[in-house]
Design an enzyme around this catalytic site. Structure first.
Site, PDB file in Angstrom:
ATOM      1  N   ASP A 133      87.625  73.322 -49.315  1.00 18.48           N
ATOM      2  CA  ASP A 133      88.635  72.849 -48.364  1.00 18.48           C
ATOM      3  C   ASP A 133      89.906  73.678 -48.550  1.00 18.48           C
ATOM      4  OD1 ASP A 133      89.892  71.120 -46.408  1.00 18.48           O
ATOM      5  OD2 ASP A 133      90.933  70.136 -48.049  1.00 18.48           O
ATOM      6  N   SER A 134      90.838  73.540 -47.611  1.00 19.79           N
ATOM      7  CA  SER A 134      92.126  74.213 -47.755  1.00 19.79           C
ATOM      8  C   SER A 134      92.943  73.591 -48.895  1.00 19.79           C
ATOM      9  CB  SER A 134      92.917  74.090 -46.455  1.00 19.79           C
ATOM     10  OG  SER A 134      93.145  72.730 -46.167  1.00 19.79           O
TER      11      SER A 134
ATOM     12  N   CYS B  20      89.757  65.482 -39.520  1.00 22.39           N
ATOM     13  CA  CYS B  20      90.361  66.313 -40.560  1.00 22.39           C
ATOM     14  C   CYS B  20      90.068  65.580 -41.857  1.00 22.39           C
ATOM     15  CB  CYS B  20      91.863  66.446 -40.345  1.00 22.39           C
ATOM     16  SG  CYS B  20      92.710  67.273 -41.709  1.00 22.39           S
ATOM     17  N   THR B  21      89.573  66.305 -42.848  1.00 28.45           N
ATOM     18  CA  THR B  21      89.145  65.607 -44.075  1.00 28.45           C
ATOM     19  C   THR B  21      90.331  65.063 -44.887  1.00 28.45           C
ATOM     20  OG1 THR B  21      88.974  67.767 -45.155  1.00 28.45           O
ATOM     21  CG2 THR B  21      86.950  66.809 -44.258  1.00 28.45           C
ATOM     22  N   HIS B  22      91.537  65.455 -44.523  1.00 25.52           N
ATOM     23  CA  HIS B  22      92.713  64.852 -45.172  1.00 25.52           C
ATOM     24  C   HIS B  22      92.975  63.426 -44.657  1.00 25.52           C
ATOM     25  CE1 HIS B  22      93.604  68.982 -46.388  1.00 25.52           C
ATOM     26  NE2 HIS B  22      94.661  68.567 -47.072  1.00 25.52           N
TER      27      HIS B  22
ATOM     28  N   CYS C 222      85.980  70.784 -44.469  1.00 22.84           N
ATOM     29  CA  CYS C 222      87.223  71.009 -43.732  1.00 22.84           C
ATOM     30  C   CYS C 222      86.846  71.260 -42.276  1.00 22.84           C
ATOM     31  CB  CYS C 222      87.922  72.229 -44.321  1.00 22.84           C
ATOM     32  SG  CYS C 222      89.377  72.752 -43.411  1.00 22.84           S
ATOM     33  N   ASN C 223      87.415  70.473 -41.384  1.00 20.47           N
ATOM     34  CA  ASN C 223      87.102  70.629 -39.964  1.00 20.47           C
ATOM     35  C   ASN C 223      87.620  71.957 -39.424  1.00 20.47           C
ATOM     36  OD1 ASN C 223      86.223  67.690 -38.744  1.00 20.47           O
ATOM     37  ND2 ASN C 223      87.474  67.529 -40.571  1.00 20.47           N
TER      38      ASN C 223
ATOM     39  N   GLY D 290      95.616  74.414 -40.637  1.00 22.85           N
ATOM     40  CA  GLY D 290      95.717  73.991 -39.236  1.00 22.85           C
ATOM     41  C   GLY D 290      96.556  74.873 -38.332  1.00 22.85           C
TER      42      GLY D 290
ATOM     43  N   GLU E 275      99.241  66.482 -48.539  1.00 22.99           N
ATOM     44  CA  GLU E 275      99.382  67.490 -49.599  1.00 22.99           C
ATOM     45  C   GLU E 275     100.599  67.183 -50.486  1.00 22.99           C
ATOM     46  OE1 GLU E 275      97.397  70.297 -50.484  1.00 22.99           O
ATOM     47  OE2 GLU E 275      95.898  69.555 -49.077  1.00 22.99           O
TER      48      GLU E 275
HETATM   49  N1  DGL Z   1      91.317  69.233 -44.318  1.00 22.31           N
HETATM   50  C1  DGL Z   1      91.203  70.230 -43.350  1.00 22.31           C
HETATM   51  C2  DGL Z   1      90.529  69.785 -42.071  1.00 22.31           C
HETATM   52  O1  DGL Z   1      89.623  68.991 -42.159  1.00 22.31           O
HETATM   53  C3  DGL Z   1      92.333  71.186 -43.156  1.00 22.31           C
HETATM   54  C4  DGL Z   1      93.701  70.738 -43.064  1.00 22.31           C
HETATM   55  C5  DGL Z   1      94.662  71.917 -43.098  1.00 22.31           C
HETATM   56  O2  DGL Z   1      94.645  72.663 -44.086  1.00 22.31           O
HETATM   57  O3  DGL Z   1      95.402  72.094 -42.122  1.00 22.31           O
HETATM   58  O4  DGL Z   1      90.830  70.243 -40.999  1.00 22.31           O
END
Ligand code: DGL
Length: 280
Positions: free
Chosen positions: A10-11, A187-189, A73-74, A43, A155
Site C-alpha cells: 500500500d502507499s 480506499c483501504t484507508h 490499495c485501490n 491519490g 496517515e
Molecule cells: N489506501 C490507498 C487506496 O486504497 C491509497 C491512498 C493514498 O495513498 O492516496 O486508494
C-alpha cells in the site's frame, strides 16, 4: 504447500486493514507488508507515477520472497493492475490479488435499491475503476465522490473528531441526496474512518470495505494454487510478519501497531524509489 510469505503493498497505512483480514483468515501465513509512506498519499499523483511506484513496491516484495502479491490499495490497483499481472503472473507465476473487484462484488450483493455510492481518492475516482467493475450489472446506478483529505487524516492518526466529521458531511452530502443504500469505501484507508462515515451516512446505508472480501480471494488463490503454508505451527513456530516502510520518520511505525494490532512487533525502513526531477 509453500511456506514463503504473502506480500502486501500500500502507499502507507491503509493496506493494514487488508493485512488484518488476511492474518485473521490465514493465521498460519507469514506476511511481508510494504507501505510506501515516503510517497503517500498516492491519490493526488498522476496515474503513470502511481504505476511506477506500485511496480517498484511489488518488486521489493518479490525480492523479499513473496509467493503471492496483494495490492492493498485501490489507487495502485487502478493504476497498475494489468501491468502487475503481466509482470508477476504471466512472467513469474506469482498471483496478484487486488481490492476493487472484491468490493464491487460485495456491494452488488448488499444493495437493495440498486444505488451504490463509491468514495475513493482522486486518482481512483478519475480512473472509474469501480464504475467499470460494476458496468456489467444491469440496472445499477453508481455515484462517485473523491474524498482527498481522508487519507491525510488517517496517515496523521486522526480518525475521529468534529473537524473530520465536518469534512465527511461535505463530501458525503451528494451521495446521501442520491439515496444510495450501499457505500463502497473504495480506499483501504477508509475502514479506519468507519465510525465517522457510518455516523454521517446513517444506519440505513451499508458500508462495504474490501478488506474481508480481498482476504477471501487471497485464501482461494492460495488453496487453488497449492500455495498454503504448512499448518502445524505451535509454540516457537509462530508466523513471522515483516512490516516495511519507505519513511520511518513518518507516523507509520507508531500507528501500524495501533491500526493492525500486536502482530506489528517492529517496523524497518527500506530506501524509497527516487522520482525523476527529485519530486517526492
Ligand atoms: N489506501 C490507498 C487506496 O486504497 C491509497 C491512498 C493514498 O495513498 O492516496 O486508494
Amino acid at each position: 504447500m509453500d511456506n514463503a510469505p504473502i506480500g502486501i503493498f500500500d502507499s502507507g497505512l491503509g493496506g493494514l486493514t487488508v493485512a488484518r483480514a488476511v492474518i485473521d483468515q490465514l493465521p498460519d501465513e507469514d506476511i511481508v507488508y510494504l507501505g510506501d509512506t515516503a510517497h503517500a498519499p498516492y491519490g493526488p499523483r498522476p496515474i503513470a507515477e502511481v504505476r511506477q511506484l506500485t511496480l517498484w513496491g511489488l518488486d521489493r516484495l518479490v525480492e523479499a520472497g513473496a509467493k503471492a502479491l496483494v495490492i492493498a490499495c485501490n489507487t495502485a490497483t487502478a493504476a497498475a493492475l494489468s501491468d502487475a499481472r503481466e509482470r508477476y503472473w504471466v512472467g513469474q507465476h506469482i498471483p496478484v490479488i487486488e481490492v476493487v473487484t472484491p468490493a464491487a462484488r460485495a456491494a452488488v450483493v448488499a444493495t437493495h435499491n440498486h444505488k451504490i455510492g463509491v468514495i475513493g481518492t482522486q486518482a481512483t475516482i478519475q480512473s472509474e475503476a469501480y464504475v467499470n467493475a460494476l458496468a456489467a450489472v444491469p440496472g445499477l446506478r453508481v455515484f462517485q465522490q473523491a474524498c482527498p483529505l481522508f487519507v491525510e487524516y488517517v496517515e496523521a492518526g486522526q480518525t475521529a473528531g468534529p473537524e473530520l466529521e465536518g469534512i465527511a458531511r461535505e463530501y458525503l452530502a451528494p451521495l446521501k441526496e442520491e439515496g444510495v443504500d450501499t457505500l463502497i469505501l473504495g480506499c483501504t484507508h477508509y475502514p479506519l474512518l468507519t465510525g465517522v462515515i457510518g455516523r454521517v451516512m446513517g444506519d440505513n446505508v451499508r458500508l462495504v470495505t474490501s478488506s474481508a472480501t480481498t482476504a477471501n480471494v487471497t485464501y482461494n488463490e492460495l488453496v487453488d494454487r497449492d500455495l498454503l503454508h504448512a499448518p502445524c505451527r505451535g509454540a516457537g513456530d509462530e508466523p513471522q510478519h515483516q512490516f516495511l516502510t519507505t519513511d520511518a520518520s513518518s507516523r507509520f511505525p507508531i500507528l501500524a501497531r495501533r491500526f493492525l494490532g500486536p502482530e506489528v512487533q517492529s517496523v524497518s525502513e527500506v530506501p524509497s524509489l527516487p522520482l525523476e526531477g527529485g519530486a517526492q
